[in-house]
Design a protein around this motif. Sequence first.
Motif, PDB file in Angstrom:
ATOM      1  N   PRO A  26      -0.676  68.370  71.979  1.00 18.90           N
ATOM      2  CA  PRO A  26      -1.538  68.261  70.806  1.00 18.90           C
ATOM      3  C   PRO A  26      -2.998  68.609  71.121  1.00 18.90           C
ATOM      4  O   PRO A  26      -3.477  68.407  72.245  1.00 18.90           O
ATOM      5  CB  PRO A  26      -1.423  66.788  70.403  1.00 18.90           C
ATOM      6  CG  PRO A  26      -0.138  66.337  70.992  1.00 18.90           C
ATOM      7  CD  PRO A  26       0.028  67.123  72.256  1.00 18.90           C
ATOM      8  N   THR A  29      -5.878  66.938  73.734  1.00 19.94           N
ATOM      9  CA  THR A  29      -5.345  66.416  74.992  1.00 19.94           C
ATOM     10  C   THR A  29      -6.237  66.923  76.123  1.00 19.94           C
ATOM     11  O   THR A  29      -6.517  68.114  76.193  1.00 19.94           O
ATOM     12  CB  THR A  29      -3.898  66.896  75.214  1.00 19.94           C
ATOM     13  OG1 THR A  29      -3.085  66.438  74.136  1.00 19.94           O
ATOM     14  CG2 THR A  29      -3.343  66.368  76.526  1.00 19.94           C
ATOM     15  N   VAL A  48       3.731  60.362  77.348  1.00 20.44           N
ATOM     16  CA  VAL A  48       3.460  59.607  76.126  1.00 20.44           C
ATOM     17  C   VAL A  48       2.031  59.074  76.162  1.00 20.44           C
ATOM     18  O   VAL A  48       1.590  58.511  77.169  1.00 20.44           O
ATOM     19  CB  VAL A  48       4.450  58.430  75.966  1.00 20.44           C
ATOM     20  CG1 VAL A  48       4.224  57.715  74.643  1.00 20.44           C
ATOM     21  CG2 VAL A  48       5.887  58.914  76.074  1.00 20.44           C
ATOM     22  N   LYS A  49       1.321  59.257  75.062  1.00 19.55           N
ATOM     23  CA  LYS A  49      -0.051  58.766  74.917  1.00 19.55           C
ATOM     24  C   LYS A  49       0.002  57.322  74.407  1.00 19.55           C
ATOM     25  O   LYS A  49       0.730  57.016  73.455  1.00 19.55           O
ATOM     26  CB  LYS A  49      -0.797  59.658  73.931  1.00 19.55           C
ATOM     27  CG  LYS A  49      -2.232  59.290  73.678  1.00 19.55           C
ATOM     28  CD  LYS A  49      -2.828  60.290  72.692  1.00 19.55           C
ATOM     29  CE  LYS A  49      -4.247  59.988  72.345  1.00 19.55           C
ATOM     30  NZ  LYS A  49      -4.784  60.996  71.400  1.00 19.55           N
ATOM     31  N   TYR A  50      -0.755  56.447  75.052  1.00 18.65           N
ATOM     32  CA  TYR A  50      -0.832  55.036  74.683  1.00 18.65           C
ATOM     33  C   TYR A  50      -2.287  54.602  74.584  1.00 18.65           C
ATOM     34  O   TYR A  50      -3.174  55.231  75.164  1.00 18.65           O
ATOM     35  CB  TYR A  50      -0.203  54.152  75.774  1.00 18.65           C
ATOM     36  CG  TYR A  50       1.296  54.118  75.811  1.00 18.65           C
ATOM     37  CD1 TYR A  50       2.006  53.118  75.151  1.00 18.65           C
ATOM     38  CD2 TYR A  50       2.010  55.053  76.541  1.00 18.65           C
ATOM     39  CE1 TYR A  50       3.389  53.065  75.220  1.00 18.65           C
ATOM     40  CE2 TYR A  50       3.396  55.004  76.603  1.00 18.65           C
ATOM     41  CZ  TYR A  50       4.069  54.011  75.942  1.00 18.65           C
ATOM     42  OH  TYR A  50       5.446  53.953  76.004  1.00 18.65           O
ATOM     43  N   GLU A 104       1.977  52.475  71.773  1.00 23.03           N
ATOM     44  CA  GLU A 104       2.362  53.882  71.814  1.00 23.03           C
ATOM     45  C   GLU A 104       1.729  54.629  70.657  1.00 23.03           C
ATOM     46  O   GLU A 104       1.805  54.209  69.512  1.00 23.03           O
ATOM     47  CB  GLU A 104       3.886  54.033  71.771  1.00 23.03           C
ATOM     48  CG  GLU A 104       4.335  55.470  71.904  1.00 23.03           C
ATOM     49  CD  GLU A 104       5.850  55.627  71.977  1.00 23.03           C
ATOM     50  OE1 GLU A 104       6.327  56.692  71.559  1.00 23.03           O
ATOM     51  OE2 GLU A 104       6.547  54.709  72.442  1.00 23.03           O
ATOM     52  N   LYS A 105       1.104  55.773  70.984  1.00 23.84           N
ATOM     53  CA  LYS A 105       0.467  56.612  69.968  1.00 23.84           C
ATOM     54  C   LYS A 105       1.335  57.817  69.615  1.00 23.84           C
ATOM     55  O   LYS A 105       1.598  58.058  68.453  1.00 23.84           O
ATOM     56  CB  LYS A 105      -0.909  57.087  70.455  1.00 23.84           C
ATOM     57  CG  LYS A 105      -1.899  55.971  70.670  1.00 23.84           C
ATOM     58  CD  LYS A 105      -2.232  55.297  69.380  1.00 23.84           C
ATOM     59  CE  LYS A 105      -3.327  54.277  69.543  1.00 23.84           C
ATOM     60  NZ  LYS A 105      -3.683  53.631  68.294  1.00 23.84           N
ATOM     61  N   GLU A 106       1.734  58.591  70.642  1.00 19.61           N
ATOM     62  CA  GLU A 106       2.560  59.771  70.379  1.00 19.61           C
ATOM     63  C   GLU A 106       3.099  60.346  71.682  1.00 19.61           C
ATOM     64  O   GLU A 106       2.525  60.153  72.740  1.00 19.61           O
ATOM     65  CB  GLU A 106       1.755  60.854  69.647  1.00 19.61           C
ATOM     66  CG  GLU A 106       0.591  61.417  70.450  1.00 19.61           C
ATOM     67  CD  GLU A 106      -0.202  62.459  69.692  1.00 19.61           C
ATOM     68  OE1 GLU A 106       0.397  63.337  69.041  1.00 19.61           O
ATOM     69  OE2 GLU A 106      -1.443  62.382  69.755  1.00 19.61           O
ATOM     70  N   ILE A 108       3.256  63.424  73.759  1.00 19.22           N
ATOM     71  CA  ILE A 108       2.442  64.657  73.769  1.00 19.22           C
ATOM     72  C   ILE A 108       3.161  65.817  74.424  1.00 19.22           C
ATOM     73  O   ILE A 108       2.779  66.967  74.232  1.00 19.22           O
ATOM     74  CB  ILE A 108       1.065  64.437  74.418  1.00 19.22           C
ATOM     75  CG1 ILE A 108       1.179  64.114  75.892  1.00 19.22           C
ATOM     76  CG2 ILE A 108       0.265  63.378  73.669  1.00 19.22           C
ATOM     77  CD1 ILE A 108      -0.053  64.484  76.661  1.00 19.22           C
TER      78      ILE A 108
END
Length: 112
Positions: A26, A29, A48-50, A104-106, A108
């Motif tokens: 995304p 990043t 994974v973005k947190y 957890e955000k997404e 990536i």
Amino acid sequence: MKKIIVRLLVLFLVLGNGACKKIEVPKGTPSCIKKEIRKHEDCISKVVKYEYHGKIVYLFEPIADPSCSYSVFDDDCNYVCSPSGGITGNGDGLCPDFYQDAIEKEIIWSKN
């Protein structure tokens, strides 16, 4: 002679293209996270973005291998911790609250 040069140029472009595989992540990043993905691409299944303790971090999840650890990096690519994995399955013990406190955000990046 001209045909040989053209063929060599085409061959170079085709073979050289695989060496600079683009990592799709995304927008926004950090570039160092992209470099880490490229560097460890054969060993990780996803990133994974947190949000963890008020900061954005990235969890690098390894491929299915019991000797591999999960690694968390901040947005400057500083190592934060390993919340799980490794020989004991408990990571390095530096963030035992990661799975309870991290939001957890997404995803990536994913190998699939």
